[in-house]
Design an enzyme around this catalytic site. Structure first.
Site, PDB file in Angstrom:
ATOM      1  N   ARG A   1       0.829  -1.201   0.000  1.00  0.00           N
ATOM      2  CA  ARG A   1       0.000   0.000   0.000  1.00  0.00           C
ATOM      3  C   ARG A   1       0.866   1.255   0.000  1.00  0.00           C
ATOM      4  NH1 ARG A   1      -2.394  -3.232   4.241  1.00  0.00           N
ATOM      5  NH2 ARG A   1      -1.035  -2.068   5.609  1.00  0.00           N
TER       6      ARG A   1
ATOM      7  N   ARG B   1       2.273   5.086 -16.546  1.00  0.00           N
ATOM      8  CA  ARG B   1       2.333   4.537 -17.907  1.00  0.00           C
ATOM      9  C   ARG B   1       3.570   5.010 -18.669  1.00  0.00           C
ATOM     10  NH1 ARG B   1       0.720   0.629 -18.513  1.00  0.00           N
ATOM     11  NH2 ARG B   1      -1.449   0.938 -18.093  1.00  0.00           N
TER      12      ARG B   1
ATOM     13  N   CYS C   1      -7.556   2.968 -12.406  1.00  0.00           N
ATOM     14  CA  CYS C   1      -7.871   4.140 -11.592  1.00  0.00           C
ATOM     15  C   CYS C   1      -9.322   4.055 -11.131  1.00  0.00           C
ATOM     16  CB  CYS C   1      -7.711   5.424 -12.398  1.00  0.00           C
ATOM     17  SG  CYS C   1      -6.040   5.818 -12.867  1.00  0.00           S
TER      18      CYS C   1
ATOM     19  N   GLU D   1     -12.277   7.062  -4.710  1.00  0.00           N
ATOM     20  CA  GLU D   1     -12.529   6.590  -3.344  1.00  0.00           C
ATOM     21  C   GLU D   1     -13.985   6.851  -2.952  1.00  0.00           C
ATOM     22  OE1 GLU D   1     -10.585   5.374  -0.659  1.00  0.00           O
ATOM     23  OE2 GLU D   1      -8.951   5.039  -2.062  1.00  0.00           O
TER      24      GLU D   1
ATOM     25  N   ARG E   1      -4.077   7.051  -3.502  1.00  0.00           N
ATOM     26  CA  ARG E   1      -3.664   5.790  -2.884  1.00  0.00           C
ATOM     27  C   ARG E   1      -3.255   4.793  -3.958  1.00  0.00           C
ATOM     28  NH1 ARG E   1      -8.029   7.439   0.446  1.00  0.00           N
ATOM     29  NH2 ARG E   1      -7.582   7.305   2.674  1.00  0.00           N
TER      30      ARG E   1
ATOM     31  N   TYR F   1       3.597   5.919   3.169  1.00  0.00           N
ATOM     32  CA  TYR F   1       2.620   6.981   3.376  1.00  0.00           C
ATOM     33  C   TYR F   1       3.382   8.305   3.437  1.00  0.00           C
ATOM     34  CZ  TYR F   1      -0.755   3.355   4.111  1.00  0.00           C
ATOM     35  OH  TYR F   1      -1.577   2.280   3.909  1.00  0.00           O
TER      36      TYR F   1
ATOM     37  N   ARG G   1      -2.037   5.907   8.369  1.00  0.00           N
ATOM     38  CA  ARG G   1      -1.435   4.721   8.982  1.00  0.00           C
ATOM     39  C   ARG G   1      -0.128   5.106   9.657  1.00  0.00           C
ATOM     40  NH1 ARG G   1      -3.016  -0.616   7.776  1.00  0.00           N
ATOM     41  NH2 ARG G   1      -1.687  -0.976   9.574  1.00  0.00           N
TER      42      ARG G   1
END
Length: 122
Positions: free
Chosen positions: A7, A63, A75, A78, A90, A108, A116
């Site tokens: 992540r 890309r 893509c 959220e 993210r 992050y 997080r």
């Protein structure tokens, strides 16, 4: 060999194409560097943005990177949760590796460190 998820998240200050592309590329490069992975190891990359970021598709930043032209990218927007972190990008990178779950280094950056703090590396 295992398929693991890594992540990552970052934020931008403005809904502008150049800033979104730069932030996406920087986040990806940091994840790749910290985890010592190559595009050939990548199964796919999922990129999400908060609804306030609609100036460009962040996958465009990936890309154009050398060696990433055949990596499947997706893509998405959220879920607009009330009180969620704004202007956030993210990544979820699925990678083939011999490493264990706890060896994956999640990244992050910027304001996204608040998502997080237990995984934030200085």
């Amino acid at each position: 060999m295992y398929n693991r998820g890594i992540r990552g998240a970052t934020t931008v200050t403005r809904n502008e194409e150049a800033e979104i592309l730069e932030a996406t590329a920087s986040l990806l490069k940091e994840v790749v560097e910290r985890n010592q992975i190559e595009p050939e190891d990548i199964c796919s990359v999922w990129i999400t943005v908060t609804p306030d970021l609609d100036a460009t598709f962040p996958a465009r930043a990936i890309r154009v990177l050398s060696g990433w032209d055949m990596v499947p990218l997706m893509c998405s927007t959220e879920i607009p949760v009330k009180g969620g972190l704004p202007k956030c990008i993210r990544l979820l990178i699925q990678v083939n590796t011999n490493k264990g779950q706890r060896e994956m280094k999640h990244v992050y950056l910027n304001e996204a460190q608040s998502l997080r703090p237990d995984l934030t590396v200085s």
